[in-house]
Design an enzyme around this catalytic site. Structure first.
Site, PDB file in Angstrom:
ATOM      1  N   LYS A 175     -23.830  44.687 -35.904  1.00 12.05           N
ATOM      2  CA  LYS A 175     -23.123  43.984 -34.815  1.00 12.05           C
ATOM      3  C   LYS A 175     -22.616  44.970 -33.752  1.00 12.05           C
ATOM      4  O   LYS A 175     -22.778  44.731 -32.565  1.00 12.05           O
ATOM      5  CB  LYS A 175     -21.924  43.190 -35.374  1.00 12.05           C
ATOM      6  CG  LYS A 175     -22.315  42.137 -36.409  1.00 12.05           C
ATOM      7  CD  LYS A 175     -21.120  41.308 -36.844  1.00 12.05           C
ATOM      8  CE  LYS A 175     -20.059  42.078 -37.610  1.00 12.05           C
ATOM      9  NZ  LYS A 175     -20.457  42.478 -38.983  1.00 12.05           N
TER      10      LYS A 175
ATOM     11  N   ARG B  34     -13.454  35.794 -38.215  1.00  8.00           N
ATOM     12  CA  ARG B  34     -13.902  36.210 -39.541  1.00  8.00           C
ATOM     13  C   ARG B  34     -13.450  35.240 -40.627  1.00  8.00           C
ATOM     14  O   ARG B  34     -13.770  35.433 -41.790  1.00  8.00           O
ATOM     15  CB  ARG B  34     -13.254  37.557 -39.813  1.00  8.00           C
ATOM     16  CG  ARG B  34     -14.039  38.468 -40.697  1.00  8.00           C
ATOM     17  CD  ARG B  34     -14.026  39.786 -40.081  1.00  8.00           C
ATOM     18  NE  ARG B  34     -14.085  40.928 -40.905  1.00  8.00           N
ATOM     19  CZ  ARG B  34     -14.403  42.119 -40.382  1.00  8.00           C
ATOM     20  NH1 ARG B  34     -14.683  42.215 -39.116  1.00  8.00           N
ATOM     21  NH2 ARG B  34     -14.444  43.148 -41.132  1.00  8.00           N
TER      22      ARG B  34
ATOM     23  N   ARG C 198     -25.827  55.971 -45.593  1.00  7.98           N
ATOM     24  CA  ARG C 198     -25.210  56.449 -44.352  1.00  7.98           C
ATOM     25  C   ARG C 198     -24.251  57.603 -44.658  1.00  7.98           C
ATOM     26  O   ARG C 198     -23.559  57.593 -45.663  1.00  7.98           O
ATOM     27  CB  ARG C 198     -24.431  55.294 -43.724  1.00  7.98           C
ATOM     28  CG  ARG C 198     -24.043  55.543 -42.288  1.00  7.98           C
ATOM     29  CD  ARG C 198     -23.097  54.465 -41.845  1.00  7.98           C
ATOM     30  NE  ARG C 198     -23.763  53.357 -41.210  1.00  7.98           N
ATOM     31  CZ  ARG C 198     -23.090  52.350 -40.651  1.00  7.98           C
ATOM     32  NH1 ARG C 198     -21.790  52.304 -40.689  1.00  7.98           N
ATOM     33  NH2 ARG C 198     -23.741  51.380 -40.074  1.00  7.98           N
TER      34      ARG C 198
ATOM     35  N   ARG D 238     -18.482  57.759 -46.407  1.00  5.60           N
ATOM     36  CA  ARG D 238     -17.126  57.212 -46.215  1.00  5.60           C
ATOM     37  C   ARG D 238     -16.686  56.427 -47.448  1.00  5.60           C
ATOM     38  O   ARG D 238     -17.512  55.857 -48.150  1.00  5.60           O
ATOM     39  CB  ARG D 238     -17.120  56.268 -45.004  1.00  5.60           C
ATOM     40  CG  ARG D 238     -16.956  56.976 -43.682  1.00  5.60           C
ATOM     41  CD  ARG D 238     -17.144  56.055 -42.494  1.00  5.60           C
ATOM     42  NE  ARG D 238     -16.817  54.657 -42.752  1.00  5.60           N
ATOM     43  CZ  ARG D 238     -17.018  53.673 -41.879  1.00  5.60           C
ATOM     44  NH1 ARG D 238     -17.553  53.939 -40.697  1.00  5.60           N
ATOM     45  NH2 ARG D 238     -16.712  52.431 -42.172  1.00  5.60           N
TER      46      ARG D 238
ATOM     47  N   ARG E  69     -16.913  44.294 -49.837  1.00  4.91           N
ATOM     48  CA  ARG E  69     -16.925  43.797 -48.450  1.00  4.91           C
ATOM     49  C   ARG E  69     -17.921  42.646 -48.299  1.00  4.91           C
ATOM     50  O   ARG E  69     -17.682  41.693 -47.568  1.00  4.91           O
ATOM     51  CB  ARG E  69     -17.263  44.937 -47.489  1.00  4.91           C
ATOM     52  CG  ARG E  69     -16.075  45.882 -47.297  1.00  4.91           C
ATOM     53  CD  ARG E  69     -16.510  47.239 -46.798  1.00  4.91           C
ATOM     54  NE  ARG E  69     -17.017  47.235 -45.455  1.00  4.91           N
ATOM     55  CZ  ARG E  69     -17.809  48.188 -44.947  1.00  4.91           C
ATOM     56  NH1 ARG E  69     -18.178  49.207 -45.684  1.00  4.91           N
ATOM     57  NH2 ARG E  69     -18.226  48.109 -43.710  1.00  4.91           N
TER      58      ARG E  69
END
Ligand code: ADP
Length: 215
Positions: free
Chosen positions: A13, A88, A127, A161, A172
């Protein structure tokens, strides 16, 4: 463009919003970025949001609506806005419908980036981020030129992270499934949902141009 970008974490997004901003001058509004800036500034709002964010939970709808009402009334939104990470929850979606009605604003559409959990998990667990300059790498598709050393700033700490470990990502995705996925039906019923099953900019532009933007 006046768009909502909907989709799971890691769907792209933010990347799409940044590219679309260049396209027509619309502003990206990321509630996550606004909240992080409030925390960095040490504001009262930031202090209220920090606990929920650190625990991987959502910040309360009241706080989020307060932020968004103020933000959408700022001058730069008149050119268009790309809502990234908001709404959300169902209460946020319903409150946004009321707010936009009050402001006399009509959305062009709600763009759903319909990306499967497998792709998201693969994308996010591979990532890596430079702890110094924030440059983002991917151990499969975009590794640093010299292993462990940032191409941009030369720093030697490129890490995963905390919120990109498998466990954190699964949490999540579950929060998304429980609280945000019901918005897909809500906007489908209102008739302004369009879907892209790819997060490539060209594919997304194609969807927007054929199914969303009035020429
Ligand atoms: P991500 O999409 O990776 O979860 P964001 O930057 O969008 O990251 O958001 C980071 C955190 O900020 C979320 O986990 C949540 O705690 C909070 N947050 C952001 N947007 C909202 C929102 N619309 N409603 C509630 N909490 C939010």
């Amino acid at each position: 463009m006046k768009l909502i970008l909907l989709g799971p974490p890691g769907a792209g997004k933010g990347t799409i919003a940044k590219a679309l901003m260049k396209h027509d001058g619309s502003v990206q509004i990321s509630t996550g970025d606004i909240l992080r800036a409030e925390i960095a500034a040490g504001s009262k709002l930031g202090q209220m949001a920090a606990a929920a964010m650190n625990a991987g939970n959502l910040v309360s709808d009241d706080i989020i609506m307060g932020i968004m009402e103020k933000r959408l009334n700022e001058d730069d939104c008149q050119q268009g806005f790309l809502l990234d990470g908001f709404p959300r929850t169902m209460p946020q979606a319903e409150a946004l419908t009321v707010l936009l009605g009050k402001m006399g604003i009509e959305l062009d559409c709600v763009l759903l980036l319909d990306i499967s959990n497998d792709v998201i998990i693969d994308r996010l667990t591979t990532r890596r981020t430079c702890t110094n300059c924030g440059e983002i790498y991917n151990i499969k598709s975009k590794p640093p030129k010299v292993e462990g050393i940032c191409d941009v700033c030369g720093h030697d700490e490129i890490v995963q992270r905390d919120d990109e470990t498998l466990e954190a990502i699964e949490n999540r995705l579950q929060v998304y499934q429980d609280q945000t996925a019901p918005l897909i039906d809500y906007y489908q019923q209102r008739g302004n949902l369009v879907k892209s099953d790819s997060s490539d900019l060209e594919d997304v532009m194609q969807v927007l141009q054929t199914r969303c933007l009035k020429q």
